[in-house]
Design a protein around this motif. Sequence first.
Motif, mmCIF file in Angstrom:
data_model
loop_
_atom_site.group_PDB
_atom_site.id
_atom_site.type_symbol
_atom_site.label_atom_id
_atom_site.label_comp_id
_atom_site.label_asym_id
_atom_site.label_seq_id
_atom_site.Cartn_x
_atom_site.Cartn_y
_atom_site.Cartn_z
ATOM 1 N N LYS A 172 0.902 -1.142 0.120
ATOM 2 C CA LYS A 172 0.104 -0.032 -0.026
ATOM 3 C C LYS A 172 0.913 1.148 -0.126
ATOM 4 N N ASP A 173 2.134 1.101 0.745
ATOM 5 C CA ASP A 173 3.105 2.219 0.508
ATOM 6 C C ASP A 173 3.659 2.587 -0.839
ATOM 7 N N ASN A 174 3.417 1.577 -1.952
ATOM 8 C CA ASN A 174 3.958 2.111 -2.899
ATOM 9 C C ASN A 174 2.910 2.479 -4.141
ATOM 10 N N VAL A 175 1.612 2.943 -3.620
ATOM 11 C CA VAL A 175 0.618 3.050 -4.310
ATOM 12 C C VAL A 175 0.219 4.602 -3.724
ATOM 13 N N LEU A 176 0.127 5.546 -4.833
ATOM 14 C CA LEU A 176 -0.237 6.896 -4.640
ATOM 15 C C LEU A 176 -1.943 6.948 -5.354
ATOM 16 N N THR A 177 -2.629 7.328 -4.404
ATOM 17 C CA THR A 177 -4.204 7.438 -5.047
ATOM 18 C C THR A 177 -4.831 8.599 -5.156
ATOM 19 N N LEU A 178 -5.047 8.978 -6.598
ATOM 20 C CA LEU A 178 -5.637 10.128 -7.084
ATOM 21 C C LEU A 178 -7.020 9.964 -7.217
ATOM 22 N N HIS A 179 -7.766 10.730 -6.467
ATOM 23 C CA HIS A 179 -9.317 10.531 -6.850
ATOM 24 C C HIS A 179 -9.935 11.945 -7.135
ATOM 25 N N LEU A 180 -10.496 11.865 -8.560
ATOM 26 C CA LEU A 180 -11.137 13.050 -9.039
ATOM 27 C C LEU A 180 -12.512 12.853 -9.105
ATOM 28 N N MET A 181 -13.324 13.671 -8.213
ATOM 29 C CA MET A 181 -14.743 13.746 -7.807
ATOM 30 C C MET A 181 -15.441 14.635 -8.900
ATOM 31 N N LYS A 182 -16.836 14.323 -8.969
ATOM 32 C CA LYS A 182 -17.665 14.917 -9.884
ATOM 33 C C LYS A 182 -17.724 16.381 -9.501
ATOM 34 N N ASP A 183 -17.553 17.113 -8.721
ATOM 35 C CA ASP A 183 -17.696 18.304 -8.476
ATOM 36 C C ASP A 183 -16.170 18.947 -8.605
ATOM 37 N N GLY A 184 -15.276 18.153 -9.267
ATOM 38 C CA GLY A 184 -13.934 18.721 -9.487
ATOM 39 C C GLY A 184 -12.975 18.603 -8.524
ATOM 40 N N LYS A 185 -13.374 18.182 -7.195
ATOM 41 C CA LYS A 185 -12.308 18.223 -6.166
ATOM 42 C C LYS A 185 -11.497 17.077 -6.388
ATOM 43 N N LEU A 186 -10.447 17.221 -5.885
ATOM 44 C CA LEU A 186 -9.284 16.206 -5.997
ATOM 45 C C LEU A 186 -8.779 15.588 -4.851
ATOM 46 N N THR A 187 -8.569 14.526 -4.460
ATOM 47 C CA THR A 187 -8.181 13.753 -3.151
ATOM 48 C C THR A 187 -6.835 13.154 -3.509
ATOM 49 N N ILE A 188 -5.792 13.414 -2.763
ATOM 50 C CA ILE A 188 -4.520 12.631 -2.859
ATOM 51 C C ILE A 188 -4.403 11.838 -1.650
ATOM 52 N N ILE B 87 3.371 3.194 -7.924
ATOM 53 C CA ILE B 87 2.125 2.982 -8.604
ATOM 54 C C ILE B 87 1.285 4.279 -8.634
ATOM 55 N N ILE B 88 0.967 4.809 -9.529
ATOM 56 C CA ILE B 88 -0.048 6.099 -9.216
ATOM 57 C C ILE B 88 -1.316 5.729 -9.876
ATOM 58 N N GLU B 89 -2.182 5.592 -8.958
ATOM 59 C CA GLU B 89 -3.469 5.129 -9.141
ATOM 60 C C GLU B 89 -4.710 6.134 -9.470
ATOM 61 N N LEU B 90 -5.189 6.555 -10.751
ATOM 62 C CA LEU B 90 -6.097 7.547 -10.862
ATOM 63 C C LEU B 90 -7.572 7.119 -10.899
ATOM 64 N N GLN B 91 -8.330 7.402 -10.175
ATOM 65 C CA GLN B 91 -9.858 7.253 -10.005
ATOM 66 C C GLN B 91 -10.630 8.433 -10.212
ATOM 67 N N VAL B 92 -11.408 8.278 -11.332
ATOM 68 C CA VAL B 92 -12.187 9.582 -11.819
ATOM 69 C C VAL B 92 -13.717 9.125 -11.936
ATOM 70 N N ASP B 93 -14.402 9.835 -11.234
ATOM 71 C CA ASP B 93 -15.946 9.899 -11.263
ATOM 72 C C ASP B 93 -16.395 10.061 -12.515
ATOM 73 N N ARG B 94 -17.282 9.237 -13.006
ATOM 74 C CA ARG B 94 -17.911 9.299 -14.174
ATOM 75 C C ARG B 94 -18.541 10.474 -14.600
ATOM 76 N N SER B 95 -19.146 11.141 -13.650
ATOM 77 C CA SER B 95 -19.639 12.445 -13.863
ATOM 78 C C SER B 95 -18.658 13.719 -13.739
ATOM 79 N N ALA B 96 -17.400 13.295 -13.702
ATOM 80 C CA ALA B 96 -16.335 14.301 -13.447
ATOM 81 C C ALA B 96 -16.247 15.127 -14.897
ATOM 82 N N ASP B 97 -15.713 16.543 -14.908
ATOM 83 C CA ASP B 97 -15.558 17.104 -15.819
ATOM 84 C C ASP B 97 -14.271 16.796 -16.572
ATOM 85 N N TYR B 98 -14.355 16.879 -18.124
ATOM 86 C CA TYR B 98 -13.190 16.356 -18.888
ATOM 87 C C TYR B 98 -12.015 17.567 -18.644
ATOM 88 N N ASP B 99 -12.296 18.675 -18.460
ATOM 89 C CA ASP B 99 -11.532 19.663 -18.292
ATOM 90 C C ASP B 99 -10.373 19.474 -17.176
#
Length: 149
Positions: free
Chosen positions: A61-77, A104-116
């Motif tokens: 788990k220490d080797n994974v950086l999780t980036l989560h982009l939510m539908k309102d454009g907020k990002l969590t690392i 490993i950089i894991e990029l999780q994006v909500d389906r309704s997130a903005d493409y921009d």
Amino acid sequence: MVKREKRHSIPELNTTSTADISFMLLIFFLLTTSMDSDKGLGRMMPPPEPDKQEEMQDVKKDNVLTLHLMKDGKLTIDDEEAEINPSIRKTIKQFVVRVGESHIIELQVDRSADYDSYFKLQNQIVQSYKELDGYKQRIKEIIVNDEDK
């Protein structure tokens, strides 16, 4: 005496130049309007290798950086709020340097997130790797120069 009424003829419009004018207007609007170009990624994924069999591996788990982009454009690392700006490049670079090649950089994006927002985030990730390549190149140059002395 019988009076005859004159029939009034309806005057005809000259429409010979109507087609020319309409084509001229069509060409004018085609030339003066701007067409929005589609946004897309300028990156290509590597082609699949059909003969290659990949094995499942356990990942720390220490080797994974999780980036989560939510539908309102907020990002969590790693579940901490962040903004999509050049400051996240520092976080990514520090993680890659700390973990090394097995990161490993894991990029999780909500389906309704903005493409921009998604494209901005990807550009920040790519830019951090480009900066790291320059850093690695400078380290190699320092090592080579030290060996020459």
